[in-house]
Motif scaffolding. Sequence first.
Motif, short mmCIF file in Angstrom:
data_model
loop_
_atom_site.label_atom_id
_atom_site.label_comp_id
_atom_site.label_asym_id
_atom_site.label_seq_id
_atom_site.Cartn_x
_atom_site.Cartn_y
_atom_site.Cartn_z
N MET A 129 15.34 -10.28 -6.38
CA MET A 129 15.61 -8.93 -6.15
C MET A 129 14.66 -7.98 -6.80
SD MET A 129 17.24 -8.33 -3.25
CE MET A 129 17.32 -6.51 -3.64
N GLU A 130 14.75 -7.99 -8.33
CA GLU A 130 14.30 -7.14 -9.06
C GLU A 130 12.69 -7.41 -9.05
OE1 GLU A 130 15.50 -8.03 -13.19
OE2 GLU A 130 14.83 -10.29 -12.76
N ALA A 131 11.87 -8.36 -8.22
CA ALA A 131 10.74 -8.53 -8.03
C ALA A 131 10.15 -7.90 -6.45
CB ALA A 131 10.15 -10.04 -8.34
N TYR A 132 11.15 -7.41 -6.03
CA TYR A 132 10.83 -6.74 -4.57
C TYR A 132 9.94 -5.79 -4.55
CZ TYR A 132 11.24 -6.85 0.58
OH TYR A 132 11.20 -6.83 1.94
N ASP A 133 10.01 -4.88 -5.55
CA ASP A 133 9.05 -3.82 -5.45
C ASP A 133 7.70 -4.02 -6.22
OD1 ASP A 133 10.53 -2.16 -3.64
OD2 ASP A 133 10.97 -0.72 -5.21
N THR B 40 4.49 -5.11 -26.10
CA THR B 40 4.11 -5.30 -24.81
C THR B 40 5.38 -5.51 -23.81
OG1 THR B 40 4.43 -7.75 -24.54
CG2 THR B 40 1.94 -6.77 -25.20
N PHE B 41 5.50 -4.61 -22.32
CA PHE B 41 6.39 -5.16 -21.78
C PHE B 41 5.74 -6.31 -20.81
CE2 PHE B 41 7.61 -1.04 -22.37
CZ PHE B 41 8.94 -1.22 -22.64
N GLN B 42 6.55 -7.37 -20.77
CA GLN B 42 6.10 -8.68 -20.05
C GLN B 42 6.59 -8.60 -18.60
OE1 GLN B 42 4.38 -11.32 -21.29
NE2 GLN B 42 3.94 -10.12 -23.09
N HIS B 43 5.71 -8.93 -17.62
CA HIS B 43 6.20 -9.01 -16.39
C HIS B 43 5.89 -7.35 -15.88
CE1 HIS B 43 7.08 -13.07 -16.74
NE2 HIS B 43 8.20 -12.72 -17.17
N VAL B 44 6.76 -6.67 -16.21
CA VAL B 44 6.86 -5.24 -16.02
C VAL B 44 6.34 -5.07 -14.76
CG1 VAL B 44 4.44 -5.25 -17.10
CG2 VAL B 44 5.90 -2.98 -17.23
N LEU B 45 6.85 -5.69 -13.58
CA LEU B 45 6.41 -5.49 -12.38
C LEU B 45 6.51 -4.24 -11.72
CD1 LEU B 45 7.49 -8.77 -10.69
CD2 LEU B 45 5.53 -8.39 -12.03
N GLU B 46 7.50 -3.18 -12.10
CA GLU B 46 7.66 -1.98 -11.75
C GLU B 46 7.02 -0.74 -12.73
OE1 GLU B 46 11.42 -0.60 -10.28
OE2 GLU B 46 11.53 -2.36 -8.83
N GLY B 47 6.23 -1.54 -13.57
CA GLY B 47 5.29 -0.47 -14.68
C GLY B 47 4.67 0.49 -13.86
N TYR B 48 4.30 0.08 -12.55
CA TYR B 48 3.53 1.14 -12.06
C TYR B 48 4.19 2.38 -11.79
CZ TYR B 48 5.62 -0.16 -7.58
OH TYR B 48 6.40 -0.38 -6.60
N LYS B 49 5.49 2.32 -11.72
CA LYS B 49 6.39 3.44 -11.34
C LYS B 49 6.37 4.37 -12.46
CE LYS B 49 9.03 1.30 -7.60
NZ LYS B 49 10.35 0.95 -7.15
N VAL B 50 6.47 4.08 -13.77
CA VAL B 50 6.33 4.71 -14.77
C VAL B 50 5.28 4.34 -15.85
CG1 VAL B 50 8.90 4.92 -14.73
CG2 VAL B 50 7.92 3.01 -15.82
N ALA B 51 4.18 4.24 -15.27
CA ALA B 51 2.94 3.97 -16.16
C ALA B 51 2.73 5.14 -17.24
CB ALA B 51 1.81 3.99 -15.15
N GLY B 52 2.86 6.39 -16.79
CA GLY B 52 2.90 7.41 -17.67
C GLY B 52 3.39 7.13 -19.14
N THR C 54 0.84 -1.30 0.05
CA THR C 54 0.00 -0.13 0.02
C THR C 54 0.81 1.28 0.07
OG1 THR C 54 -0.12 -0.17 2.31
CG2 THR C 54 -1.99 -1.28 1.22
N VAL C 55 1.84 1.08 0.73
CA VAL C 55 2.71 2.24 0.50
C VAL C 55 3.39 2.55 -0.71
CG1 VAL C 55 5.26 3.10 1.54
CG2 VAL C 55 3.55 2.01 3.00
N LEU C 56 3.80 1.36 -1.22
CA LEU C 56 4.28 1.81 -2.72
C LEU C 56 3.47 2.11 -3.69
CD1 LEU C 56 6.85 -1.15 -2.95
CD2 LEU C 56 7.35 1.10 -3.17
N PRO D 132 0.58 -5.78 -5.90
CA PRO D 132 -0.78 -6.10 -6.82
C PRO D 132 -1.34 -5.10 -7.25
CG PRO D 132 -0.94 -6.27 -4.28
CD PRO D 132 0.57 -5.86 -4.65
N TYR D 133 -1.06 -3.80 -7.04
CA TYR D 133 -1.74 -2.65 -7.47
C TYR D 133 -1.38 -2.39 -8.99
CZ TYR D 133 -3.28 -2.19 -2.63
OH TYR D 133 -3.61 -2.42 -1.42
N ASN D 134 -0.11 -2.83 -9.35
CA ASN D 134 0.25 -2.71 -10.77
C ASN D 134 -0.73 -2.60 -11.77
OD1 ASN D 134 2.56 -2.22 -12.23
ND2 ASN D 134 2.87 -4.26 -12.66
N ALA D 135 -1.53 -3.64 -11.79
CA ALA D 135 -2.31 -3.44 -12.95
C ALA D 135 -3.69 -2.38 -13.05
CB ALA D 135 -3.17 -4.87 -13.28
N ALA D 136 -3.88 -2.00 -11.90
CA ALA D 136 -4.84 -1.05 -11.60
C ALA D 136 -4.30 0.29 -11.86
CB ALA D 136 -5.28 -0.83 -10.08
#
Lengths: 462, 499
Positions: free
Chosen positions: B333-337, B301-313, A452-454, B340-344
């Motif tokens: 490590m690269e999956a630590y950030d 597509t970016f696949q996995h794109v787990l930190e996509g939410y940080k650069v969604a724009g 939630t923080v992130l 589950p809100y990524n898709a939203a």
Amino acid sequence: MTTTHAPRLLRRTRAGRLALIALSAALVVVVLPTLARDARAQDTVGPAPSEMAPPGAFVIRGARIVTVSGPDIENGTLVLRNGRIEAVGTNVNVPAGATEIDARGLLVYPGLIDAETNLGLGEISSGAPGTLDTTELGDMNPNAQAWVAVNPHTSHLEVTRVAGVTSVVSMPQGGVVSGQAAFLNLAGTTQRELAIVPTVALVIDYPRVGGGFGFGGGAAVTPEALTARDRRVDELRRMLRDAEAYGRAADAYRRDPKAVPRPDTDLVLAALVPYVRGERPVMFRADRERDIRAAVGFAEEMKLRPVVVGGSEAWKVATFLKEKNVPVIFDAMWGLPLREDDPYDTLYESPAKLQQAGVRFAISTGDGGAHVRDLPFQAGMAVAFGLPKDEALKSITLYPAQMMGVADRVGSIEAGKLANIVVTDGDILDARTNVRHLFIGGRQIPLVSRHTVLYEQSKDRP
Amino acid sequence: MRRLTALAICLALTLSWWGASGARAQQTQRSGGAQRSGGAATTTTAAAQGGETLIKGATVLTVTKGRLENTDVLIRNGKIAGVGPGLRAGASARVIDAAGKFVMPGIIDAHSHAMIDGSVNECTLSVTSMTRVQDVLNPTDVNLYRHLAGGVTSLLLLHGSCNAIGGQSATVKIKYGRPLAEFPFPGAPPGIKFALGENPKRTNQPTAPGQQRRYPATRMGVEEVIRQAFTRARDYRAAWDEYRAASRTNKSLFPPRRDLQLEPLVEILEGKRYVHAHSYRADEILMLIGIADEFGFKIRTFQHVLEGYKVAGEIARHGAGASSFADFWSYKMEAYDAIPYNAAIMTRHGVNVSINSDSSERARRLNVDAAKMMKYGGLTEEEALKLITWNPAWQLGIQERVGSIEVGKDADLAIWTGHPLSTMSRVETTFVDGDIFFDRNLDFARRNALEGERKALEGAEPNRAPTQGGTPPTAPRGRPSRASDAHDDDQIIDGGDDQ
């Protein structure tokens, strides 16, 4: 830990010495195993004095209360005070000054329990070995205690509890005797606060032939492999008998220190004493039919209190398990069928089959920690494949509590139990449902986590 | 000269991958009749059934046109011929009473390694664009049947992630029980796998003693490998352009030497091949967008794109889709950030988002993964359904054919016992091109026969166990299935395929 890796000769010597002591002990009248009882009391004393704020008083009104142990209560009232459930019903006394929570239209559940995890023992499963404390070296580690190494500040903890899972069994893995599992309540700032039962069960990875399942695991059945397995079982048997003897010797000495020689303290064997006396459960990891039968047979021979963990093929031996009254912690809901020609739903259907056969069972994620939050959804899928919904809920609340011997404290909404309470806006087994309020040990837990923080940090970035 | 003609065709036309390799495909095609009996082989159901099917009285989740109660769906000749109340079918039509049940489009998994036989990875080079997933497909992989039982009907089959530029992908319909030739999705644009981060730099892959590490070993190197490759591809294309121009007047010129590694990259530069880029961290996502912008191509597509939410724009502005896990995280490590809100978050920024499996286990319950996205970030029911239907269809370039329930589209759909976003619902029947490829009742009917066959095989002399007790071992017949609950991209400790 080094004693567990002592050369075999030394152990033999020790075993011989213990046998002598046990013999002399047998000459003394044996009535009270007081020493072992003291050890048990020490191990299950519960949380140390809390460093957190004391729990307050709360009253949750208007919700449908799913008690699990009894019928649902419509428009019920739930009172939490001093960390416990004080009262539940439609007409109960409410203490003055309690914080009111309007829960009309919501549902109230007991906190969910996952009976098989490594939560807190590993943060990042690969590429960061420094974060992993699940697996000790060597085969025999009964005195490796999970609660000692649980990281109370793991990000998995908050992520898990805000999804409604308030308690877990966290266990070591590997070897033959993996160590002792802890029963954690997921609120606390030290491992002592988390571990409401520091050593709740012994974990044995029952020796088996072959490493795994399906073709590879099956193909490895050779006479040599069987012999190797039997040798490991023999070592295990010897160690447990040593522990029995050690316990008797220690008791005898305690009763009559003048007549009985003092046994050298052996932390490894001492750790096993409550288990060989059947005072606490022993979790046997076994998945294949033959391994389950073998593990249960072994437990019977050694007079242990077995709980089968894994249980992929438990449905095949359901009658046997029912007859022996051995419970199963089933962790394979989301596994692929073991064999190519197994029906596609073999594992999905397993909980329903166990339930129909009258086997005591719990559903578990068997997860390392990050995905324990999926627990209710796994139980939900068991409903899709025939398990009655109330049984699905019990399999992640009351049943695991009973297996672990903590049903007097958790697993249902009853007066006197720990106030582990989840308030939701829908069926807790449904992935669309949101948790709205959370209490663990009577403390209101903020619904925040690393996630939630992130989320808050990034959601509005253009 | 014949070779030149072939090349010209290759470069000039957007061919479906299957068409481009028909001859080779014919040779490697495996007979559907050779399938093993495992997992309730669909011999009876998978035979072409044709004709009409009328599904009556269901709740139809069209995905693009809302939720329709008490509605019929008419299937004719493999297509959806009607959606509405009180539809009529011919006398010979198969009629299914679906009152109280739900119909939704077939689920599309935009990241799969099912039916890829043997290794998913060609790891020896950092650029393996000449390799093709289509050459190693096994139509009898029993996991395909399990996918169908979870309502999945189409897959994007991707090469692994051990190279910055990996192999060519394949898009298939799951026609389990049919010959391989029926699997390729007709007209699907060709694709290719890229990979960034830990996997192409081989972070988690132990190096044997004496073995030299493969370049690159850093994210700097990954960028450089991709830049070098596209620089070479650009020169290669220029060489051909120059040759073609010159050869109009001078017929005696020799053509440039053909380069199978660079040809797919030229197709990317020309917008004819979709890039599906395995990625985790926000910085590497921006890095690849930068290269794509510089060389003038688009990431599909970016696949996995787990930190996509940080650069969604940035992803939205580039026009790329994002195909992610619902809530898989903390496994390296690269999956630590990962959150589950990524898709939203990406959906709210206007990105086309899908939820994929990357695992034959997870593929069977993508409905639950989609449902979680309502909880995490508050997607609507329709948005959640799109994550596994219309959105991946767009990502694969097959949205004109599948991904929603509309008249004229392929009849790829499934009947569910309840709302498919409920964990407590399951699939009853799955259709692909109007034919039944999974049906729970048919599956039950077949189990006894399979059990008998199994007993007979186990009782046969060569299969008897060496000692008493327990289940006799099952000897491998043919190739072991890639049965694993690990996520193929990231199964590092156990030497996963998608390394």
